[in-house]
Design a protein around this motif. Sequence first.
Motif, PDB file in Angstrom:
ATOM      1  N   VAL A  84     -21.025  33.282  61.809  1.00 38.93           N
ATOM      2  CA  VAL A  84     -21.224  33.231  63.258  1.00 38.93           C
ATOM      3  C   VAL A  84     -19.869  33.119  63.970  1.00 38.93           C
ATOM      4  N   GLN A  85     -19.662  33.978  64.954  1.00 43.70           N
ATOM      5  CA  GLN A  85     -18.436  33.939  65.737  1.00 43.70           C
ATOM      6  C   GLN A  85     -18.625  33.019  66.944  1.00 43.70           C
ATOM      7  N   LEU A  86     -17.820  31.953  67.014  1.00 47.70           N
ATOM      8  CA  LEU A  86     -17.930  30.993  68.104  1.00 47.70           C
ATOM      9  C   LEU A  86     -16.583  30.843  68.807  1.00 47.70           C
ATOM     10  N   PRO A  87     -16.601  30.469  70.091  1.00 47.64           N
ATOM     11  CA  PRO A  87     -15.334  30.174  70.766  1.00 47.64           C
ATOM     12  C   PRO A  87     -14.683  28.958  70.118  1.00 47.64           C
ATOM     13  N   PRO A  88     -13.355  28.838  70.185  1.00 45.05           N
ATOM     14  CA  PRO A  88     -12.694  27.684  69.568  1.00 45.05           C
ATOM     15  C   PRO A  88     -13.125  26.375  70.213  1.00 45.05           C
ATOM     16  N   SER A  89     -13.069  25.288  69.439  1.00 44.49           N
ATOM     17  CA  SER A  89     -13.463  23.975  69.946  1.00 44.49           C
ATOM     18  C   SER A  89     -12.361  22.968  69.662  1.00 44.49           C
ATOM     19  N   ALA A  90     -12.121  22.081  70.622  1.00 42.63           N
ATOM     20  CA  ALA A  90     -11.142  21.015  70.430  1.00 42.63           C
ATOM     21  C   ALA A  90     -11.815  19.739  69.933  1.00 42.63           C
ATOM     22  N   GLY A  91     -13.146  19.745  69.843  1.00 43.10           N
ATOM     23  CA  GLY A  91     -13.878  18.547  69.446  1.00 43.10           C
ATOM     24  C   GLY A  91     -13.867  18.329  67.950  1.00 43.10           C
ATOM     25  N   PRO A  92     -14.473  17.232  67.481  1.00 44.83           N
ATOM     26  CA  PRO A  92     -14.465  16.907  66.052  1.00 44.83           C
ATOM     27  C   PRO A  92     -15.338  17.828  65.204  1.00 44.83           C
ATOM     28  N   ALA A  93     -16.362  18.440  65.810  1.00 47.79           N
ATOM     29  CA  ALA A  93     -17.259  19.328  65.066  1.00 47.79           C
ATOM     30  C   ALA A  93     -16.639  20.727  64.997  1.00 47.79           C
ATOM     31  N   ARG A  94     -16.437  21.221  63.791  1.00 50.19           N
ATOM     32  CA  ARG A  94     -15.800  22.522  63.626  1.00 50.19           C
ATOM     33  C   ARG A  94     -16.732  23.565  63.006  1.00 50.19           C
ATOM     34  N   ALA A  95     -17.522  23.174  62.002  1.00 54.87           N
ATOM     35  CA  ALA A  95     -18.424  24.123  61.354  1.00 54.87           C
ATOM     36  C   ALA A  95     -19.537  24.528  62.325  1.00 54.87           C
ATOM     37  N   THR A  96     -20.098  25.714  62.118  1.00 54.99           N
ATOM     38  CA  THR A  96     -21.101  26.260  63.032  1.00 54.99           C
ATOM     39  C   THR A  96     -22.282  25.321  63.231  1.00 54.99           C
TER      40      THR A  96
END
Length: 268
Positions: A84-96
């Motif tokens: 799954v292509q997701l926008p980048p995240s600065a939060g602690p959750a990284r996996a889809t």
Amino acid sequence: MAHEERVQVAVKDGVADVRLSRPEKRNALDPAMFAALVAAGEQLKTDTSVRAVVLAGEGPDFCAGLDFGSFRAMAAGERLSASVQLPPSAGPARATGQRAAFIWAELPVPVIAAVQGNALGGGLQIALGADIRIVAPDATLSVLEIKWGLIPDMTGTQLLPELVGRDVAKELTLTGRRVSGEEAVTLGLATRVDPDPRAAALAMAAEIAGRSPHAVRAAKRLLDLAGRVDLATGFAAEQDEIGALIGSPNQVEAVTAAFEKRTPRFAD
């Protein structure tokens, strides 16, 4: 079905009504559903007109967990969510999967999950991302992953012990046993039962939406710090928040409306 159609979002009077919309598959999680959940959450993060969110499933179930196609792929060593292509995240959750659950915790406004029918495995972890869980008495909740030779990998191992205690979290995770909505409340897995969870959640969201949005957001920020930072940090944050609220336009309006016995008119 395009991933945008997997989750329906309607905003009215400050309340976002979010529905997992794959009822023919019990709202099961496939790559399109993961993408849709993250997209809906990211959209709501930046909508300042939203003061509360209700998260529910279309049809008789909240979410029955991973799609069977995902299990078949795992048997071949594949992980469909990784595609799954997701926008980048600065939060602690990284996996889809983690993003799809934790995006609701990251919203600046309260999220109320309305759970009926099945909330199993990944479906339960999405509900754990909400601030409050209202469940039908006969709902079925389960940390089901052990049945498939897996562990909860959508934030559940970290967030569940906060709610139910480490020992109960281990019991539920190691056995995979199913609990009713009634028992879920007893365990701390859910907030309260209601025969119509979605109606109750919408009513609570409307009540919250009638409060000062700045105070509501500050309260969520502070309560999410509790137990995750030391007391000195938490107490200092409390004073920072109250300092910003006192004398602010919405706080003045709250007091004025109360004295004038009228409904307050808050600015977003």
